[in-house]
Design an enzyme around this catalytic site. Structure first.
Site, PDB file in Angstrom:
ATOM      1  N   LYS A 175       0.788  -1.109   0.093  1.00  0.00           N
ATOM      2  CA  LYS A 175      -0.056   0.016  -0.068  1.00  0.00           C
ATOM      3  C   LYS A 175       0.784   1.351  -0.063  1.00  0.00           C
ATOM      4  CE  LYS A 175      -2.937   2.834   2.801  1.00  0.00           C
ATOM      5  NZ  LYS A 175      -1.742   4.023   2.626  1.00  0.00           N
ATOM      6  N   GLU A 201       8.730   0.665  11.826  1.00  0.00           N
ATOM      7  CA  GLU A 201       9.558   1.504  12.051  1.00  0.00           C
ATOM      8  C   GLU A 201       8.765   2.936  12.202  1.00  0.00           C
ATOM      9  OE1 GLU A 201      11.269   4.829  11.199  1.00  0.00           O
ATOM     10  OE2 GLU A 201      12.039   4.149   9.198  1.00  0.00           O
ATOM     11  N   CYS A 236      12.484  10.036   8.887  1.00  0.00           N
ATOM     12  CA  CYS A 236      12.428   9.506  10.187  1.00  0.00           C
ATOM     13  C   CYS A 236      13.693   9.837  11.055  1.00  0.00           C
ATOM     14  CB  CYS A 236      12.090   8.055  10.084  1.00  0.00           C
ATOM     15  SG  CYS A 236      13.133   7.113   9.033  1.00  0.00           S
ATOM     16  N   GLU A 279       7.986  14.767  17.285  1.00  0.00           N
ATOM     17  CA  GLU A 279       8.660  14.600  15.933  1.00  0.00           C
ATOM     18  C   GLU A 279       7.865  15.900  15.035  1.00  0.00           C
ATOM     19  OE1 GLU A 279       9.895  11.210  12.675  1.00  0.00           O
ATOM     20  OE2 GLU A 279       8.120  10.895  14.081  1.00  0.00           O
TER      21      GLU A 279
END
Length: 486
Positions: free
Chosen positions: A177, A254, A288, A387
């Site tokens: 996806k 992750e 990330c 973040e």
């Protein structure tokens, strides 16, 4: 021919491009212009059921295929990715605003992931034991079967080829996806897979759609045995919950980071400043493992601050049209991400924090953010804890090892850390004590190693990607006990 001419936007299921069963589409917006581009088809549970049936039909024969033949197919796809690097770069510019000058090296990396796993897949082996008298005992490594991958929008082609490469090398079938924010490069990848004829129909299937529909259908499906996800902590938790409630499928996650970069007073200051600028400026901060918390020894704070400020502005020196070859800074991916970053910046300023540079919107059109540095925010402030996923960094001073180690580890994230020092003993102490899945010494994000495992500690994830450990994550372990006296 225009960039969007002949762009396939349907679902790639059973080696054919098909409209979603529900007939739904979603509109893409060019983040540099805020103008609509194309509508992309959305998969739902019915489409995923069909994809799983196709995958189940072809996976057993693929797993029995000689590994050299599987390797040849992956190498063939790698060559096609490289051959179409310009096209991939153009589509990503339209989709999420990455300048082609930045994106072309990503395309090369995407091809290299396929090449790497084409080689590593020929080296899958188990174990033997003669410990028990009159027995030969074996450990076999075998594929899961039908697997799923849900990738993020920030570097979609790299995540797509890395996951497809490892899944197929291990003998699995895979349903991928793409992100609803940036699906176009995955659409082109599907076209190459179909046109190449390298893989059995239905072995690799690529769908687009939203998390609550398409993603949920994959995470909850009773016949998908393994799922890999890259994205946010909140979504990762939901996926693991759905996996547990369905068939307890194996899930590798992750989940991002708030990575510290530590500079001691004996470090190469110029290199540290330049590396830190790239580590937060790369891909407009949308990565990330971006080094978004920088800790500098008090003895060099002033010199470092000035060097870092200049380097950061140089890395993102020209924002604008991503298709302009001189552009160095692309926009944030969409309005939602842009607004999220602006809220962090505005809240910080409302709390009395003054940015050293930046702190606002860049220009009047497009989702551009100024390169921003905040100095010495409280350790518990949102801008220091959360973040942000943009070109925003916080800069702190420290006096000794114990202080900076405590601050660096004071986070729920644990993906990547960096240390700059010429003292090898200190470097190794920090490599051992920093609570993150990767520690880089005298280098920084986005530095990685193809053959090294990558993943997070704490809430930055579970399981590992890449390297031999990454390959093992796509293989089941089976014990075989043989009585030689029978």
């Amino acid at each position: 021919m225009g960039i969007l001419d002949n762009v396939e936007t349907r679902l790639f299921i059973g080696n054919e491009f098909v409209a979603g069963k529900a007939g739904k589409t979603f509109q893409l917006i060019n983040p540099a212009t805020e103008e609509p581009t194309v509508a992309v088809h959305e998969a739902d549970a019915a489409d995923i059921d069909i994809a799983v049936k196709h995958a189940k039909q072809v996976q057993p024969a693929w797993s029995e295929l000689d590994s050299f033949k599987r390797s040849a197919a992956l190498n063939g796809l790698a060559q096609l990715v490289m051959k179409n690097s310009d096209r991939f770069a153009e589509l990503e510019s339209i989709s999420m605003g990455v300048p082609p000058a930045t994106y072309k090296p990503m395309t090369q990396l995407a091809a290299l992931w396929l090449t790497y796993y084409a080689g590593l897949g020929m080296d899958i082996y188990g174990e033997t034991s003669l410990r028990k008298a009159d027995y030969l005992n074996l450990v076999l490594k075998q594929p899961y079967g039908v697997c799923a991958v849900i990738i993020p929008w920030n570097i979609p082609l790299i995540f797509a080829t890395a996951h497809i490469g490892v899944a197929l090398a291990a003998g699995n079938a895979v349903i991928l996806k793409s992100s609803e924010k940036a699906p176009l490069t995955c659409c082109l990848l599907a076209q190459l897979i179909k046109e190449s004829g390298l893989f059995p129909p239905g072995l690799v299937q690529i769908v687009s759609g939203m998390g609550p529909t398409t993603g949920a259908a994959l995470a909850s499906h009773m016949e998908i045995r393994k799922l890999a996800f890259v994205g946010s902590i909140a979504t990762g938790k939901k996926i693991k919950e759905m996996a547990a409630r369905s068939n307890l499928k194996n899930v590798t996650c992750e989940l991002g980071g708030k990575s510290p970069l530590i500079v001691f007073d004996d470090a190469n200051l110029e290199k540290a400043a330049n590396d830190a600028a790239v580590a937060i400026g790369y891909n407009s901060g949308q990565i990330c493992c971006a080094s978004s918390r920088v800790y500098v020894h008090k003895n060099i704070r002033e010199k470092f601050s000035e060097a870092f400020k200049v380097a950061f502005q140089n890395v993102l020196s020209k924002a604008g049209d991503p298709l302009d070859p001189t552009t160095t800074q692309g926009p944030q991916v969409d309005a939602l991400q842009f607004q999220s970053i602006m809220k962090f910046l505005n809240d910080a300023k409302a709390d009395g924090l003054t940015p050293l540079i930046g702190g606002g919107r860049l220009g009047e059109k497009g989702f551009f953010i100024e390169p921003t540095i905040f100095c010495d925010p409280p350790e518990d402030h949102a801008i220091n804890v959360r973040e942000i996923f943009g070109p925003v960094v916080v800069l702190h001073s420290f006096t000794d090892e114990a202080e900076v180690l405590e601050k660096a580890n004071d986070t729920e994230y644990g993906l990547y850390s960096s240390v700059y020092t010429k003292d090898i003993s200190r470097a190794l102490r920090f490599a051992k004590r920093l609570e993150s899945g990767t520690v880089s010494i005298n280098c920084a994000s986005p530095t990685i190693g193809f053959d090294m495992p990558f993943g997070g500690w704490k809430q930055s994830g579970e399981g590992r990607q890449w390297g031999r450990q990454g390959l093992d994550g796509w293989l089941e372990t089976k014990t075989v006990l043989i009585d030689l006296t029978a």
